[in-house]
Write a protein that holds these residues in place. Structure first.
Motif, PDB file in Angstrom:
ATOM      1  N   GLY A  15      11.153  45.016  -2.357  1.00  0.00           N
ATOM      2  CA  GLY A  15      11.841  44.149  -1.415  1.00  0.00           C
ATOM      3  C   GLY A  15      11.272  44.287  -0.025  1.00  0.00           C
ATOM      4  O   GLY A  15      11.116  45.370   0.474  1.00  0.00           O
ATOM      5  N   LEU A  16      10.988  43.166   0.648  1.00  0.00           N
ATOM      6  CA  LEU A  16      10.402  43.180   1.974  1.00  0.00           C
ATOM      7  C   LEU A  16      11.099  42.174   2.898  1.00  0.00           C
ATOM      8  O   LEU A  16      12.057  41.519   2.527  1.00  0.00           O
ATOM      9  CB  LEU A  16       8.902  42.853   1.879  1.00  0.00           C
ATOM     10  CG  LEU A  16       8.072  43.770   0.980  1.00  0.00           C
ATOM     11  CD1 LEU A  16       6.643  43.269   0.904  1.00  0.00           C
ATOM     12  CD2 LEU A  16       8.095  45.176   1.488  1.00  0.00           C
ATOM     13  N   VAL A  17      10.572  42.037   4.125  1.00  0.00           N
ATOM     14  CA  VAL A  17      11.229  41.219   5.147  1.00  0.00           C
ATOM     15  C   VAL A  17      10.688  39.788   5.170  1.00  0.00           C
ATOM     16  O   VAL A  17       9.615  39.543   4.720  1.00  0.00           O
ATOM     17  CB  VAL A  17      10.991  41.843   6.538  1.00  0.00           C
ATOM     18  CG1 VAL A  17      11.868  41.191   7.576  1.00  0.00           C
ATOM     19  CG2 VAL A  17      11.263  43.318   6.500  1.00  0.00           C
ATOM     20  N   ALA A  18      11.401  38.827   5.786  1.00  0.00           N
ATOM     21  CA  ALA A  18      10.929  37.449   5.877  1.00  0.00           C
ATOM     22  C   ALA A  18      11.414  36.724   7.144  1.00  0.00           C
ATOM     23  O   ALA A  18      12.270  37.192   7.778  1.00  0.00           O
ATOM     24  CB  ALA A  18      11.366  36.722   4.626  1.00  0.00           C
ATOM     25  N   LEU A  19      11.320  35.688   7.770  1.00  0.00           N
ATOM     26  CA  LEU A  19      11.252  34.262   7.762  1.00  0.00           C
ATOM     27  C   LEU A  19      11.466  33.253   8.872  1.00  0.00           C
ATOM     28  O   LEU A  19      11.992  33.377   9.744  1.00  0.00           O
ATOM     29  CB  LEU A  19      12.244  33.629   6.883  1.00  0.00           C
ATOM     30  CG  LEU A  19      12.566  34.072   5.625  1.00  0.00           C
ATOM     31  CD1 LEU A  19      13.651  33.553   4.920  1.00  0.00           C
ATOM     32  CD2 LEU A  19      11.534  34.509   4.831  1.00  0.00           C
ATOM     33  N   SER A  20      11.375  32.208   9.296  1.00  0.00           N
ATOM     34  CA  SER A  20      12.099  30.962   9.399  1.00  0.00           C
ATOM     35  C   SER A  20      11.256  29.773   9.750  1.00  0.00           C
ATOM     36  O   SER A  20      11.021  29.039   8.879  1.00  0.00           O
ATOM     37  CB  SER A  20      13.278  31.090  10.298  1.00  0.00           C
ATOM     38  OG  SER A  20      14.401  30.691   9.625  1.00  0.00           O
ATOM     39  N   MET A  21      10.884  29.363  10.906  1.00  0.00           N
ATOM     40  CA  MET A  21      10.329  28.031  10.983  1.00  0.00           C
ATOM     41  C   MET A  21       8.887  28.059  11.447  1.00  0.00           C
ATOM     42  O   MET A  21       8.459  28.966  12.132  1.00  0.00           O
ATOM     43  CB  MET A  21      11.152  27.144  11.910  1.00  0.00           C
ATOM     44  CG  MET A  21      11.174  27.566  13.352  1.00  0.00           C
ATOM     45  SD  MET A  21      12.329  26.549  14.267  1.00  0.00           S
ATOM     46  CE  MET A  21      11.304  26.064  15.607  1.00  0.00           C
ATOM     47  N   ALA A  62      18.279  42.636  -0.013  1.00  0.00           N
ATOM     48  CA  ALA A  62      17.184  43.352   0.633  1.00  0.00           C
ATOM     49  C   ALA A  62      16.859  42.745   1.982  1.00  0.00           C
ATOM     50  O   ALA A  62      16.530  43.446   2.935  1.00  0.00           O
ATOM     51  CB  ALA A  62      15.944  43.351  -0.271  1.00  0.00           C
ATOM     52  N   ARG A  63      16.933  41.413   2.067  1.00  0.00           N
ATOM     53  CA  ARG A  63      16.655  40.756   3.337  1.00  0.00           C
ATOM     54  C   ARG A  63      17.669  41.169   4.392  1.00  0.00           C
ATOM     55  O   ARG A  63      17.309  41.592   5.483  1.00  0.00           O
ATOM     56  CB  ARG A  63      16.677  39.238   3.131  1.00  0.00           C
ATOM     57  CG  ARG A  63      16.613  38.439   4.422  1.00  0.00           C
ATOM     58  CD  ARG A  63      15.377  38.774   5.219  1.00  0.00           C
ATOM     59  NE  ARG A  63      15.363  38.028   6.463  1.00  0.00           N
ATOM     60  CZ  ARG A  63      14.605  38.347   7.485  1.00  0.00           C
ATOM     61  NH1 ARG A  63      13.832  39.388   7.416  1.00  0.00           N
ATOM     62  NH2 ARG A  63      14.615  37.625   8.579  1.00  0.00           N
ATOM     63  N   SER A  64      18.948  41.072   4.075  1.00  0.00           N
ATOM     64  CA  SER A  64      19.962  41.402   5.063  1.00  0.00           C
ATOM     65  C   SER A  64      19.913  42.884   5.425  1.00  0.00           C
ATOM     66  O   SER A  64      20.205  43.264   6.558  1.00  0.00           O
ATOM     67  CB  SER A  64      21.347  41.019   4.550  1.00  0.00           C
ATOM     68  OG  SER A  64      21.644  41.686   3.344  1.00  0.00           O
ATOM     69  N   ALA A  65      19.512  43.730   4.470  1.00  0.00           N
ATOM     70  CA  ALA A  65      19.397  45.156   4.757  1.00  0.00           C
ATOM     71  C   ALA A  65      18.360  45.409   5.833  1.00  0.00           C
ATOM     72  O   ALA A  65      18.599  46.143   6.795  1.00  0.00           O
ATOM     73  CB  ALA A  65      19.034  45.920   3.478  1.00  0.00           C
ATOM     74  N   SER A  66      17.199  44.790   5.689  1.00  0.00           N
ATOM     75  CA  SER A  66      16.152  44.987   6.688  1.00  0.00           C
ATOM     76  C   SER A  66      16.538  44.360   8.019  1.00  0.00           C
ATOM     77  O   SER A  66      16.287  44.924   9.088  1.00  0.00           O
ATOM     78  CB  SER A  66      14.836  44.393   6.184  1.00  0.00           C
ATOM     79  OG  SER A  66      13.804  44.650   7.093  1.00  0.00           O
ATOM     80  N   ARG A 354      20.292  54.670   6.410  1.00  0.00           N
ATOM     81  CA  ARG A 354      21.537  54.736   5.639  1.00  0.00           C
ATOM     82  C   ARG A 354      22.116  53.324   5.463  1.00  0.00           C
ATOM     83  O   ARG A 354      22.578  52.953   4.385  1.00  0.00           O
ATOM     84  CB  ARG A 354      22.540  55.657   6.320  1.00  0.00           C
ATOM     85  CG  ARG A 354      23.827  55.855   5.521  1.00  0.00           C
ATOM     86  CD  ARG A 354      24.670  56.989   6.081  1.00  0.00           C
ATOM     87  NE  ARG A 354      24.067  58.308   5.814  1.00  0.00           N
ATOM     88  CZ  ARG A 354      23.471  59.058   6.731  1.00  0.00           C
ATOM     89  NH1 ARG A 354      23.397  58.644   7.990  1.00  0.00           N
ATOM     90  NH2 ARG A 354      22.949  60.224   6.414  1.00  0.00           N
ATOM     91  N   VAL A 355      22.082  52.531   6.532  1.00  0.00           N
ATOM     92  CA  VAL A 355      22.538  51.145   6.440  1.00  0.00           C
ATOM     93  C   VAL A 355      21.674  50.384   5.435  1.00  0.00           C
ATOM     94  O   VAL A 355      22.181  49.652   4.583  1.00  0.00           O
ATOM     95  CB  VAL A 355      22.482  50.466   7.826  1.00  0.00           C
ATOM     96  CG1 VAL A 355      22.678  48.960   7.696  1.00  0.00           C
ATOM     97  CG2 VAL A 355      23.537  51.062   8.750  1.00  0.00           C
ATOM     98  N   TYR A 356      20.371  50.568   5.533  1.00  0.00           N
ATOM     99  CA  TYR A 356      19.453  49.874   4.625  1.00  0.00           C
ATOM    100  C   TYR A 356      19.724  50.275   3.181  1.00  0.00           C
ATOM    101  O   TYR A 356      19.855  49.430   2.289  1.00  0.00           O
ATOM    102  CB  TYR A 356      18.003  50.221   4.997  1.00  0.00           C
ATOM    103  CG  TYR A 356      16.968  49.467   4.201  1.00  0.00           C
ATOM    104  CD1 TYR A 356      16.322  48.362   4.735  1.00  0.00           C
ATOM    105  CD2 TYR A 356      16.619  49.857   2.914  1.00  0.00           C
ATOM    106  CE1 TYR A 356      15.376  47.659   4.008  1.00  0.00           C
ATOM    107  CE2 TYR A 356      15.682  49.160   2.172  1.00  0.00           C
ATOM    108  CZ  TYR A 356      15.060  48.066   2.728  1.00  0.00           C
ATOM    109  OH  TYR A 356      14.123  47.373   1.992  1.00  0.00           O
TER     110      TYR A 356
END
Length: 442
Positions: A15-21, A62-66, A354-356
């Protein structure tokens, strides 16, 4: 130009990070498939990361965690993290790794989320900062430091340790009175029984993850035999050959291809989970391979309609988890280097990890963070807690493991012989060893 909701992508190692326009980068239009999410702020840090191709708008923890760890850094430092993302459309496009290498070599971003082979290559080229001085490095597990140190420098830090395992439909095993496999021989026998009962191709595969079978068989003794440092040193100086370690795993894969237990042609062109997920969830095939977080994500294998178990890969020492880890790195010539280093330090603090980990229910790189796993992952987790595993990424090995093995497995899938694959390992090793040692047969 169009807007996408911020979600996580599942790329190659987890799982990794992402995104938007879409937008311009440094006054120039980005290349195809590059997406930029940019906000104006006096203190900007740019982060390059992959984005999910198949379901960019799907919910994924995974996205919201990061994002939560990024938000912690933004709040504490007063910075804004701008995401720049890329995902290949298909196997003919440039890979994320190729784009990441190009961007890092041209100092285009501050932070990079990188696969381990790219970490090692960029570190050897001197393109990554030494992170050893960050305050929160002291909390990292030893295995995390070992996997991300090049020439004594800590060049990347993950937000999770990615554990790979076999995802099995235990109901189907029980239907045919099969125990879950421990050894390669056990595994082949299970596949034979499934095939005899009408399951033409028992194992779903893609072009990225078949090397996990190879690593489990190649390095079960190296990492669990009490002589790891000496064996790695012998590999690095050419006294031992990687091909001798790898051969059993490649012979195993060749057997699976010959018997039709995997579809080599389909695997060769299939992206991760695209070629096998639907059949596994529909209970048409009993076995796939994937990473830990896929057992949590509803977009992957998080809600099967059967008893799913995640176990280690078959090896001479029994079921063997295979560990790897992506890493967040800072470019050596980052435009916003100080802010980038501080941002990363907060993202890998125990508080953030810990949050992640609690959000994404993963194995934390911090020795101080433990999280309960879902029942399906318990067999794999028990092994890891017993320190039974192999590393598929180890920067202490001069020959990069994950990327090279992935490429050579694809040679096998496209028709190369096992010995041709072993010759490729020898060729690569020759370039990393003291001159002549490997050729002399030491």
């Amino acid at each position: 130009m169009h807007q996408r909701r911020n979600k996580i992508g599942a790329f190659c190692l987890g799982g990794l990070v992402a995104l938007s326009m879409t937008a311009c980068v440094n006054g120039q239009l980005p290349e195809d498939n590059v997406i930029v999410f940019q906000r104006d702020n006096e203190r900007i840090v740019t982060l390059f990361s992959p984005m999910e191709k198949t379901q960019p708008d799907a919910d994924n923890v995974a996205r919201s965690a990061s994002e939560k760890t990024v938000a912690m850094a933004e709040e504490k430092l007063g910075v804004t993290v701008n995401y720049i993302t890329y995902t290949a459309e298909d196997y003919q496009d440039r890979t994320y790794d190729e784009v990441a290498l190009d961007r890092a070599r041209h100092d285009m971003d501050d932070l990079y989320l990188l696969n381990p082979d790219v970490v090692q290559k960029l570190a050897e080229e001197g393109k990554l900062m030494d992170l050893s001085g960050l305050d929160n490095v002291k909390n990292l597990r030893e295995v995390v430091r070992m996997a991300n140190e090049v020439d004594g420098k800590l060049v990347a830090i993950p937000q999770e340790v990615v554990a790979y395992g076999l995802f099995v439909n235990k109901d189907m095993f029980e239907r045919y009175h099969l125990d879950l496999p421990e050894t390669p021989e056990d595994f082949l026998e299970c596949c034979k029984v499934f095939q005899e009962n009408g399951i033409k191709t028992p194992v779903g595969a893609n072009r990225w993850w078949l090397e996990t079978f190879v690593f489990a068989q190649a390095y079960a003794d190296l990492y669990n035999g009490g002589n790891m440092e000496a064996e790695i040193e012998a590999l690095n100086n050419g006294e031992k050959k990687y091909s001798d370690y790898m051969r059993p795993g490649f012979l195993f894969l060749q057997k699976m291809i010959d018997c039709g237990y995997i579809d080599a042609q389909k695997a060769y062109v299939s992206e991760a989970m695209e070629g096998e997920k639907d059949d596994f969830l529909a209970q048409k095939i009993p076995i796939v391979m994937a990473y830990w977080s896929a057992a949590n994500a509803e977009t992957a294998y998080g809600k099967p309609d059967f008893n799913m178990q995640v176990i280690g890969f078959p090896s001479a020492k029994g079921q063997m988890p295979v560990l790897s880890m992506t890493g967040i790195a800072v470019g050596v010539n980052a435009e916003h280097a100080e802010d980038a280093m501080q941002t990363l330090d907060i993202m890998v603090s125990d508080e953030a990890l810990r949050v992640y980990a609690e959000t994404n229910r993963v194995i934390s790189p911090s020795q101080n963070v433990q999280v309960d796993c879902v029942p399906a992952l318990k067999p794999l987790n028990d092994k890891i807690n017993e320190n039974i595993f192999v590393l598929a990424t180890n920067a202490g090995m001069n020959l990069e493991q994950w990327g090279n093995t992935c490429v050579i497995v694809r040679m096998l899938l496209s028709g190369s012989s096992v010995e041709e694959c072993m010759a490729e390992f020898d060729k690569l090793q020759e370039a990393t060893c003291p001159e002549g040692l490997l050729k002399q047969g030491y």
